[in-house]
Scaffold this active site. Structure first.
Site, PDB file in Angstrom:
ATOM      1  N   HIS A 186      47.745   9.190  11.149  1.00  0.00           N
ATOM      2  CA  HIS A 186      46.730   9.785  12.013  1.00  0.00           C
ATOM      3  C   HIS A 186      46.229  11.104  11.440  1.00  0.00           C
ATOM      4  O   HIS A 186      45.025  11.345  11.381  1.00  0.00           O
ATOM      5  CB  HIS A 186      47.306  10.018  13.409  1.00  0.00           C
ATOM      6  CG  HIS A 186      46.308  10.509  14.392  1.00  0.00           C
ATOM      7  ND1 HIS A 186      45.355   9.693  14.961  1.00  0.00           N
ATOM      8  CD2 HIS A 186      46.081  11.743  14.893  1.00  0.00           C
ATOM      9  CE1 HIS A 186      44.593  10.411  15.770  1.00  0.00           C
ATOM     10  NE2 HIS A 186      45.024  11.657  15.755  1.00  0.00           N
ATOM     11  N   HIS A 197      42.328  14.914   8.643  1.00  0.00           N
ATOM     12  CA  HIS A 197      42.164  16.336   8.419  1.00  0.00           C
ATOM     13  C   HIS A 197      42.441  16.751   6.973  1.00  0.00           C
ATOM     14  O   HIS A 197      42.588  17.930   6.712  1.00  0.00           O
ATOM     15  CB  HIS A 197      43.126  17.111   9.332  1.00  0.00           C
ATOM     16  CG  HIS A 197      43.086  16.650  10.751  1.00  0.00           C
ATOM     17  ND1 HIS A 197      42.036  16.905  11.583  1.00  0.00           N
ATOM     18  CD2 HIS A 197      43.964  15.917  11.477  1.00  0.00           C
ATOM     19  CE1 HIS A 197      42.277  16.363  12.768  1.00  0.00           C
ATOM     20  NE2 HIS A 197      43.432  15.751  12.721  1.00  0.00           N
ATOM     21  N   LYS A 252      32.531  12.287  13.225  1.00  0.00           N
ATOM     22  CA  LYS A 252      33.556  13.272  13.571  1.00  0.00           C
ATOM     23  C   LYS A 252      32.840  14.555  13.965  1.00  0.00           C
ATOM     24  O   LYS A 252      32.176  15.185  13.149  1.00  0.00           O
ATOM     25  CB  LYS A 252      34.478  13.526  12.377  1.00  0.00           C
ATOM     26  CG  LYS A 252      35.638  14.471  12.678  1.00  0.00           C
ATOM     27  CD  LYS A 252      36.712  13.786  13.498  1.00  0.00           C
ATOM     28  CE  LYS A 252      37.969  14.640  13.587  1.00  0.00           C
ATOM     29  NZ  LYS A 252      39.031  13.992  14.338  1.00  0.00           N
TER      30      LYS A 252
END
Length: 358
Positions: free
Chosen positions: A207, A249, A292
Site C-alpha cells: 500500500h 508514496h 491522486k
C-alpha cells in the site's frame, strides 16, 4: 446500573491490566504498547507515565533526536547531482482536486540509475514487481517473492541507518534481539490482509510503496478517520477510494512508472524546505487513468530511510501524528494500524503511512 457496568469495547476505562483476550477489540494490559494494540485512551486511564517504565517511554524529544540520527545515517541517499526534478506548476489547496494537468513536462528530468544498483535499491525494486494492482485479487505469494522480502530485509539491516533504529528500539525495550526485530518487520510490513472482499490481497508495504490504481469501491483505513482534513492540511490520505489512486508514496516507483509513460505528473502543492535530498513533495498525478489528489513523497532518499522512518513512527506513535526533525526542519508522519486482523499476540499490521504537512 447497567451503564456503569458497561465498558466500551474500544476504551480502557475500568480495564487496566485486564488479561489479554483475542476477542477484545483493543487491549489495556502492560504488553499492549509493545504489541501496538492498546485502546486509544490507554495512556489516559492506565499508564500516564508511558510504556512499562518512564525509562522505556519514547518521548517527543527522543523522536526528534533519533530522526536526526537516521537522517544523518542515510548514506545511500541521492547526491544533488543524481536527480534533477522539474516541479513546474504549484497548485493552491482548492486546485488539488481539479484533475487538470498544469505541468506539460515530466516531474523527473534526470535520475542517475546507477543508484538502483546499490543493494537496498535493487532488492527494493525487485519487490515492487510483486503486486497485483487491483484490490480484491488474492496475492499469490511465491517462494521467490518470500526470498525477495527476506533479501530486502537482510540488505536494509546491513545499513548504519537500520542498525541505529534497532539500537534505539532495543534500548527502549521494544525488541530483545535483531532477529526478533526483523521477524516483526516482516509481519507488520509484508503480512497479508484483506482490503476488499475477504481475499488476502494487501499489505502495508504494498500500500505505502507500490500503491494501487483502481475503480472498485472499498474504503481504506485512513479515509474515515482522517475525513475532516482538507486538501491543504495534509499531504496524503493513503485511501482506497472509487476511481482514485491508493497509497503510492515512493519516489523510485513514481520515476519508473513516469519513465514508462504510465504516470502523468500534474502539479505539486507542497515543496519542502530542504535544499538537498531527501526532499519532500506533495503532488498531483494520474496513474493509468486514475487520479491522486495529494500524494506525498520523499524525493531522493534511500529505501531504508523511508522504510525506517515509517517503522519508527508506527512503533512509537501508531495511529497518531509522529513529529520528527530532518536536517533541522520539522516533519510529521501519520500512520494507521489495520484494525480488522492481527498477527502474533494481537499485534497490528501497518495499514498506511505518509507524510503530513509540518
Amino acid at each position: 446500573s447497567l451503564p456503569d457496568l458497561y465498558t466500551a469495547p474500544d476504551s480502557c476505562k475500568g480495564r487496566c491490566e485486564e488479561p489479554y483476550s483475542k476477542e477484545d477489540e483493543c487491549h489495556c494490559n502492560a504488553e499492549c504498547e509493545r504489541h501496538r494494540n492498546c485502546c486509544e485512551d490507554y495512556y489516559r486511564h492506565c499508564r500516564p507515565e508511558g510504556f512499562s517504565s518512564s525509562r522505556d517511554a519514547i518521548t517527543d524529544e527522543d523522536l526528534l533526536r533519533i530522526s536526526e540520527q537516521l537522517y544523518q545515517a542515510d548514506h545511500n541517499k541521492a547526491r544533488p547531482t543524481d536527480i534533477a526534478i522539474n516541479p513546474q506548476y504549484q497548485a493552491s489547496p482548492d486546485e488539488t482536486d481539479d484533475q487538470e494537468d498544469r505541468s506539460p513536462q515530466p516531474l523527473y528530468k534526470y535520475v542517475n540509475e546507477e543508484l538502483f544498483s546499490k543493494p537496498t535499491y535493487a532488492s527494493f525494486i525487485r519487490l515492487l514487481d510483486n503486486y497485483q494492482r487491483a484490490t480484491g485479487r488474492e496475492e499469490d505469494v511465491t517462494a521467490e517473492e518470500l526470498r525477495e522480502q527476506d533479501n530486502f530485509l537482510k540488505e536494509v539491516m546491513k545499513t548504519e541507518l537500520m542498525k541505529k533504529l534497532f539500537a534505539f528500539l532495543h534500548e527502549k525495550n521494544r525488541y530483545g534481539s535483531e532477529q526478533e526485530f526483523v521477524a516483526d518487520l516482516k509481519e507488520m510490513w509484508f503480512g497479508l490482509y484483506s482490503r476488499g472482499n475477504g481475499e488476502q490481497d494487501s499489505s502495508g508495504f504494498e500500500h505505502v510503496f507500490s500503491g494501487r490504481a483502481r475503480a472498485g469501491g472499498t474504503r481504506g483505513a485512513g479515509q474515515r478517520r482522517a475525513g475532516g482534513l482538507t486538501p491543504g492540511s495534509r499531504l496524503c490520505l493513503g485511501e482506497v477510494k472509487k476511481g482514485k489512486v491508493s497509497g503510492f508514496h515512493n519516489w523510485i516507483r513514481f520515476y519508473l512508472l513516469e519513465k514508462q509513460g504510465i504516470v502523468n505528473y500534474f502539479s505539486h502543492n507542497f515543496n519542502g524546505p530542504w535544499d538537498t535530498y531527501p526532499d519532500v513533495l506533495g503532488l498531483q498525478f494520474s496513474w493509468d487513468g486514475f487520479y491522486k489528489e495529494v500524494g506525498s513523497a520523499f524525493i531522493g532518499c534511500s529505501p531504508e530511510f523511508e522504510f525506517g522512518l515509517y517503522t519508527l513512527c508506527f512503533i512509537a506513535r501508531p495511529g497518531r501524528a509522529c513529529h520528527l526533525s530532518l536536517g533541522g526542519y520539522s516533519l510529521s508522519i501519520q500512520t494507521y494500524t489495520w484494525t480488522k486482523s492481527t498477527y502474533g499476540n494481537g499485534k497490528k499490521y501497518i495499514a498506511t503511512a505518509y507524510v503530513i504537512s509540518p
